[in-house]
Write an enzyme that holds these catalytic residues in place. Structure first.
Site, mmCIF file in Angstrom:
data_model
loop_
_atom_site.group_PDB
_atom_site.id
_atom_site.type_symbol
_atom_site.label_atom_id
_atom_site.label_comp_id
_atom_site.label_asym_id
_atom_site.label_seq_id
_atom_site.Cartn_x
_atom_site.Cartn_y
_atom_site.Cartn_z
ATOM 1 N N ASP A 64 0.857 -1.185 0.000
ATOM 2 C CA ASP A 64 0.000 0.000 0.000
ATOM 3 C C ASP A 64 0.895 1.237 0.000
ATOM 4 O O ASP A 64 2.117 1.122 0.089
ATOM 5 C CB ASP A 64 -0.999 -0.007 1.162
ATOM 6 N N TYR A 66 3.012 4.782 0.787
ATOM 7 C CA TYR A 66 3.812 5.250 1.911
ATOM 8 C C TYR A 66 2.904 5.956 2.924
ATOM 9 O O TYR A 66 1.939 6.621 2.558
ATOM 10 C CB TYR A 66 4.886 6.222 1.434
ATOM 11 N N PHE A 77 6.094 2.623 -4.588
ATOM 12 C CA PHE A 77 7.508 2.822 -4.273
ATOM 13 C C PHE A 77 8.062 4.171 -4.717
ATOM 14 O O PHE A 77 9.145 4.556 -4.317
ATOM 15 C CB PHE A 77 8.382 1.680 -4.832
ATOM 16 N N HIS A 187 8.958 -8.385 0.491
ATOM 17 C CA HIS A 187 8.830 -6.944 0.306
ATOM 18 C C HIS A 187 10.181 -6.285 0.587
ATOM 19 O O HIS A 187 10.933 -6.738 1.468
ATOM 20 C CB HIS A 187 7.764 -6.408 1.263
#
Length: 219
Positions: A64, A66, A77, A187
């Site tokens: 999801d 930041y 990202f 991740h």
């Protein structure tokens, strides 16, 4: 979210009309009114605005957005120009250098140059409450992003799906077209990067696959 984007109209028209999405939209209206939610409303679907379905070469799927101020911009990202890359993105850049033997072409943390090459920077959930990871999980975004994967899975031109983290890996079942390459890893968050993201070599593997189709990403 009433606009249509960059060739995604067939999917959006279908999904926006479904009950789950109407419920999601009502939920988001309330959340944005009462809390600090990222990204800004105008950028929720920025990933689609930046990469058309006919141009997708790679799908990078994260968790999801930041959760800190000024970072989320609607592309997984990526952070706006001038914002310091968060730890997850720093780890992505570290893996690129270790994998390819040279640094990423990205200067700063804005990944728009990747989007311009057909890299769809997608999260499983497209909104989040400030400071609360996974806070919008289970409200409909997962169903929407499932449909995005199914939509792309039907494409004849082969593409690479990079699924990072358990939320993203859960969508592995949706990629059934043998023309596509699916890569999975932990991740890149500092909490999990050493559990299988570092050393995954997704960037070289993606380009090896794409070069067979006379395409390549300048990472």
């Amino acid at each position: 979210m009433n606009r249509f984007y960059n060739g995604w109209e067939p999917l959006f028209e279908q999904e926006f009309a479904k009950p789950y999405f109407r419920e999601l939209k009502s939920f988001l209206v309330k959340e944005y009114a009462e809390k600090i939610v990222y990204p800004p409303k105008s950028l929720i679907l920025n990933a689609f605005d930046s990469t058309s379905p006919d141009e997708v070469n790679v799908v990078i799927l994260g968790q999801d957005p930041y959760i800190n101020p000024g970072q989320a911009m609607g592309m997984a990202f990526s952070v706006p120009e001038g914002v310091r890359p968060p730890p997850s993105l720093q780890n992505v850049f570290k893996e690129i250098k270790d994998d390819l033997g040279y640094p990423s072409q990205i200067k700063g943390g804005d990944l728009t140059p990747w989007a311009n090459q057909g890299v769809l920077l997608l999260n499983t959930s497209l909104t989040v409450v400030q400071g609360q990871s996974n806070s919008h999980k289970g409200h409909g975004w997962e169903q929407f992003t499932d449909e995005v994967i199914r939509f792309l899975n039907k494409r004849e031109r082969g593409m690479v799906f990079m699924l990072w983290g358990s939320n993203a890996i859960s969508k592995r079942r949706l990629v059934t077209n043998p023309r596509h390459l699916v890569l999975t890893a932990a991740h890149p968050s500092p909490l999990s990067a050493y559990n299988g993201f570092f050393g995954c070599k997704h960037f070289s593997k993606a380009n090896e696959f794409l070069k067979k189709q006379y395409r390549e990403i300048r990472w």
